[in-house]
Scaffold this motif. Sequence first.
Motif, PDB file in Angstrom:
ATOM      1  N   MET A 254      17.938  64.925  41.028  1.00  0.00           N
ATOM      2  CA  MET A 254      17.498  65.249  39.780  1.00  0.00           C
ATOM      3  C   MET A 254      16.672  66.507  39.580  1.00  0.00           C
ATOM      4  SD  MET A 254      17.441  61.613  37.583  1.00  0.00           S
ATOM      5  CE  MET A 254      17.074  62.474  36.283  1.00  0.00           C
ATOM      6  N   ASN A 255      16.420  67.271  41.041  1.00  0.00           N
ATOM      7  CA  ASN A 255      15.520  68.484  40.749  1.00  0.00           C
ATOM      8  C   ASN A 255      14.179  68.233  40.781  1.00  0.00           C
ATOM      9  OD1 ASN A 255      15.720  71.174  41.710  1.00  0.00           O
ATOM     10  ND2 ASN A 255      15.433  71.759  39.402  1.00  0.00           N
ATOM     11  N   LYS A 256      13.725  67.048  40.689  1.00  0.00           N
ATOM     12  CA  LYS A 256      12.272  66.809  41.028  1.00  0.00           C
ATOM     13  C   LYS A 256      11.586  66.618  42.303  1.00  0.00           C
ATOM     14  CE  LYS A 256      12.851  66.081  36.561  1.00  0.00           C
ATOM     15  NZ  LYS A 256      11.967  67.074  35.493  1.00  0.00           N
ATOM     16  N   PRO A 257      10.737  67.373  42.468  1.00  0.00           N
ATOM     17  CA  PRO A 257       9.924  67.515  43.950  1.00  0.00           C
ATOM     18  C   PRO A 257       9.377  66.117  44.213  1.00  0.00           C
ATOM     19  CG  PRO A 257       8.790  68.838  42.559  1.00  0.00           C
ATOM     20  CD  PRO A 257       9.960  68.396  41.883  1.00  0.00           C
ATOM     21  N   VAL A 258       9.492  65.783  45.543  1.00  0.00           N
ATOM     22  CA  VAL A 258       9.133  64.363  46.188  1.00  0.00           C
ATOM     23  C   VAL A 258       7.674  64.525  47.251  1.00  0.00           C
ATOM     24  CG1 VAL A 258       9.357  62.430  47.590  1.00  0.00           C
ATOM     25  CG2 VAL A 258      11.183  63.349  45.565  1.00  0.00           C
ATOM     26  N   LEU A 283      12.010  55.553  63.114  1.00  0.00           N
ATOM     27  CA  LEU A 283      12.435  57.135  63.309  1.00  0.00           C
ATOM     28  C   LEU A 283      12.780  57.806  61.932  1.00  0.00           C
ATOM     29  CD1 LEU A 283      13.909  56.814  66.589  1.00  0.00           C
ATOM     30  CD2 LEU A 283      11.748  57.956  66.293  1.00  0.00           C
ATOM     31  N   ILE A 284      13.654  56.976  61.419  1.00  0.00           N
ATOM     32  CA  ILE A 284      14.241  57.593  59.970  1.00  0.00           C
ATOM     33  C   ILE A 284      13.263  57.824  59.210  1.00  0.00           C
ATOM     34  CG2 ILE A 284      15.935  57.122  58.145  1.00  0.00           C
ATOM     35  CD1 ILE A 284      17.613  55.760  60.150  1.00  0.00           C
ATOM     36  N   GLU A 285      12.379  56.599  58.954  1.00  0.00           N
ATOM     37  CA  GLU A 285      11.144  57.050  58.038  1.00  0.00           C
ATOM     38  C   GLU A 285      10.261  58.172  58.346  1.00  0.00           C
ATOM     39  OE1 GLU A 285       7.732  54.476  55.610  1.00  0.00           O
ATOM     40  OE2 GLU A 285       8.832  53.302  57.238  1.00  0.00           O
ATOM     41  N   SER A 286       9.952  58.179  59.499  1.00  0.00           N
ATOM     42  CA  SER A 286       9.109  59.238  60.257  1.00  0.00           C
ATOM     43  C   SER A 286       9.903  60.513  59.961  1.00  0.00           C
ATOM     44  CB  SER A 286       8.934  59.159  61.551  1.00  0.00           C
ATOM     45  OG  SER A 286       8.168  60.213  62.049  1.00  0.00           O
ATOM     46  N   GLU A 287      11.166  60.836  60.059  1.00  0.00           N
ATOM     47  CA  GLU A 287      11.876  61.865  59.566  1.00  0.00           C
ATOM     48  C   GLU A 287      11.611  62.274  58.092  1.00  0.00           C
ATOM     49  OE1 GLU A 287      16.489  63.836  60.152  1.00  0.00           O
ATOM     50  OE2 GLU A 287      16.081  61.597  60.209  1.00  0.00           O
ATOM     51  N   PHE A 288      11.617  61.333  57.270  1.00  0.00           N
ATOM     52  CA  PHE A 288      11.473  61.494  55.806  1.00  0.00           C
ATOM     53  C   PHE A 288      10.216  61.986  55.646  1.00  0.00           C
ATOM     54  CE2 PHE A 288      15.708  59.791  55.221  1.00  0.00           C
ATOM     55  CZ  PHE A 288      16.429  60.243  54.065  1.00  0.00           C
ATOM     56  N   HIS A 289       9.294  61.346  56.194  1.00  0.00           N
ATOM     57  CA  HIS A 289       7.846  61.476  55.919  1.00  0.00           C
ATOM     58  C   HIS A 289       7.245  62.956  56.417  1.00  0.00           C
ATOM     59  CE1 HIS A 289       3.452  61.514  57.285  1.00  0.00           C
ATOM     60  NE2 HIS A 289       3.323  61.289  55.927  1.00  0.00           N
ATOM     61  N   ILE A 290       7.757  63.386  57.352  1.00  0.00           N
ATOM     62  CA  ILE A 290       7.569  64.509  57.911  1.00  0.00           C
ATOM     63  C   ILE A 290       8.421  65.861  56.961  1.00  0.00           C
ATOM     64  CG2 ILE A 290       8.182  66.664  59.710  1.00  0.00           C
ATOM     65  CD1 ILE A 290       8.111  64.109  61.873  1.00  0.00           C
ATOM     66  N   ALA A 291       9.372  65.485  56.525  1.00  0.00           N
ATOM     67  CA  ALA A 291       9.975  66.386  55.353  1.00  0.00           C
ATOM     68  C   ALA A 291       9.414  66.340  54.313  1.00  0.00           C
ATOM     69  CB  ALA A 291      11.599  65.967  55.198  1.00  0.00           C
ATOM     70  N   PHE A 292       8.964  65.468  53.712  1.00  0.00           N
ATOM     71  CA  PHE A 292       8.299  65.220  52.435  1.00  0.00           C
ATOM     72  C   PHE A 292       6.850  65.287  52.475  1.00  0.00           C
ATOM     73  CE2 PHE A 292      12.758  63.987  51.645  1.00  0.00           C
ATOM     74  CZ  PHE A 292      12.763  65.017  50.582  1.00  0.00           C
ATOM     75  N   SER A 293       5.864  65.541  53.654  1.00  0.00           N
ATOM     76  CA  SER A 293       4.730  65.290  53.623  1.00  0.00           C
ATOM     77  C   SER A 293       3.862  66.393  53.076  1.00  0.00           C
ATOM     78  CB  SER A 293       4.240  65.423  55.135  1.00  0.00           C
ATOM     79  OG  SER A 293       4.510  66.467  56.007  1.00  0.00           O
ATOM     80  N   GLU A 294       4.446  67.494  52.628  1.00  0.00           N
ATOM     81  CA  GLU A 294       3.828  68.451  51.876  1.00  0.00           C
ATOM     82  C   GLU A 294       3.510  68.260  50.560  1.00  0.00           C
ATOM     83  OE1 GLU A 294       3.423  73.431  51.418  1.00  0.00           O
ATOM     84  OE2 GLU A 294       5.107  72.429  52.821  1.00  0.00           O
ATOM     85  N   PHE A 295       2.479  68.375  49.787  1.00  0.00           N
ATOM     86  CA  PHE A 295       2.290  68.380  48.266  1.00  0.00           C
ATOM     87  C   PHE A 295       2.809  69.561  47.800  1.00  0.00           C
ATOM     88  CE2 PHE A 295       0.370  68.474  44.226  1.00  0.00           C
ATOM     89  CZ  PHE A 295       0.439  67.172  43.868  1.00  0.00           C
ATOM     90  N   SER A 296       3.895  69.760  47.375  1.00  0.00           N
ATOM     91  CA  SER A 296       4.491  70.990  47.011  1.00  0.00           C
ATOM     92  C   SER A 296       5.494  70.820  45.492  1.00  0.00           C
ATOM     93  CB  SER A 296       5.551  71.842  47.964  1.00  0.00           C
ATOM     94  OG  SER A 296       6.011  73.101  47.645  1.00  0.00           O
ATOM     95  N   ASN A 298       8.085  72.867  45.142  1.00  0.00           N
ATOM     96  CA  ASN A 298       9.213  73.311  45.685  1.00  0.00           C
ATOM     97  C   ASN A 298      10.092  72.381  46.339  1.00  0.00           C
ATOM     98  OD1 ASN A 298       8.667  75.917  44.714  1.00  0.00           O
ATOM     99  ND2 ASN A 298       7.264  76.450  46.203  1.00  0.00           N
ATOM    100  N   ILE A 299      11.325  72.558  46.372  1.00  0.00           N
ATOM    101  CA  ILE A 299      12.358  71.667  47.144  1.00  0.00           C
ATOM    102  C   ILE A 299      13.060  72.444  48.007  1.00  0.00           C
ATOM    103  CG2 ILE A 299      14.175  70.052  46.993  1.00  0.00           C
ATOM    104  CD1 ILE A 299      13.590  69.238  44.066  1.00  0.00           C
ATOM    105  N   SER A 300      12.871  72.193  49.552  1.00  0.00           N
ATOM    106  CA  SER A 300      13.296  72.931  50.477  1.00  0.00           C
ATOM    107  C   SER A 300      14.643  72.809  50.733  1.00  0.00           C
ATOM    108  CB  SER A 300      12.150  72.701  51.620  1.00  0.00           C
ATOM    109  OG  SER A 300      12.628  71.388  52.355  1.00  0.00           O
ATOM    110  N   GLU A 301      15.362  73.422  51.442  1.00  0.00           N
ATOM    111  CA  GLU A 301      16.600  73.329  52.070  1.00  0.00           C
ATOM    112  C   GLU A 301      16.607  72.418  52.913  1.00  0.00           C
ATOM    113  OE1 GLU A 301      19.479  74.552  50.903  1.00  0.00           O
ATOM    114  OE2 GLU A 301      18.260  75.444  49.282  1.00  0.00           O
ATOM    115  N   GLU A 302      15.814  72.031  53.579  1.00  0.00           N
ATOM    116  CA  GLU A 302      15.681  70.883  54.883  1.00  0.00           C
ATOM    117  C   GLU A 302      15.666  69.515  53.972  1.00  0.00           C
ATOM    118  OE1 GLU A 302      12.589  68.879  57.832  1.00  0.00           O
ATOM    119  OE2 GLU A 302      12.022  70.509  56.723  1.00  0.00           O
TER     120      GLU A 302
END
Length: 313
Positions: A254-258, A283-296, A298-302
């Motif tokens: 829905m185009n809302k940053p996380v 491991l999966i949770e860690s992958e998501f945490h790394i991807a969304f750990s920055e307070f931003s 912007n929604i990245s392509e990653e």
Amino acid sequence: MSFLRNVYDFLISITKYIYYSCLCKKVDFFDYERLVRYDFAPPKFFNSVFLYGNYKAVATAQNKHFNFLTDYLEHGVCFINTVESARLLGYVDRRFIKNIYTYGPIRKKIIEQYLEQYNLKRNIIEVGPYILGAKHFYTPTQLAALKKTYGKILLIYPQHSIESRVVHYELDDIIREIHARKGNFDSVFICIYWKDILIHPEYVQKYQSEGFIVVSNGHRSDPQFLSRQKDLIQLSDMMMTNGLGTHIGYSICMNKPVYFYKQVLQLEHPATNTNNTANELQLIESEFHIAFSEFSFNISEEQKNLVSQYWGS
């Protein structure tokens, strides 16, 4: 006698489901006490497909009627990538099931492996994020009025408990983080799962004492659950969470940053997963945490690519 008893139980359960659905139909996400008040349960023998009102969203997204005898859907994104998880979440192997609806390509592949292993023939349909097919709870005019009232909103989805597992987290820690981030917003909404409103009233009181607004999507059996969630996400400007869940993909689609704020979660009566499954989930949770750990904002392509693997596109 057992057949008649099953028929009786089903009729009672469907009657209660319809009754409570009518009671909650117009109750909004601010009235969380009323939403969790009732002994709401899905109809007996069809529990999986009646959760969260998903079947309504899937029917809309697919532009077809949902048949409760021949259609089956997974009620949430599953991050357990074992073949047996296809059966543990519901009844994909039930007789007469023809169509299986799920989210994205990873899950479709796992279900295909399960069906092949047990020589079952089913149509597997990737729906993508179910929430896109859900109807809004409020009208556009009502949503605009709420947005004007509450301004820029930070929406928090704390990790939630389920019937078999109670989740605890360091409340003061996440509150400090919310206060550190709330300067970018006019309002903070804390969306608490129905189960946690009942078992963690101290969480509700603490959040409210900090000036945050407590809301809820409703009981998991409430067919308006997904509609309330869709409106909350649409009203928000960013979603913050401390745990992996379906809400992450719903916000991104829905185009809302996380923003994923990592906390240690304490599980009371945790699920009995194997060591391999537990490690995989970590491991999966860690992958998501790394991807969304920055307070931003912007929604990245990653982030989009990661979400599309599990929720679809």
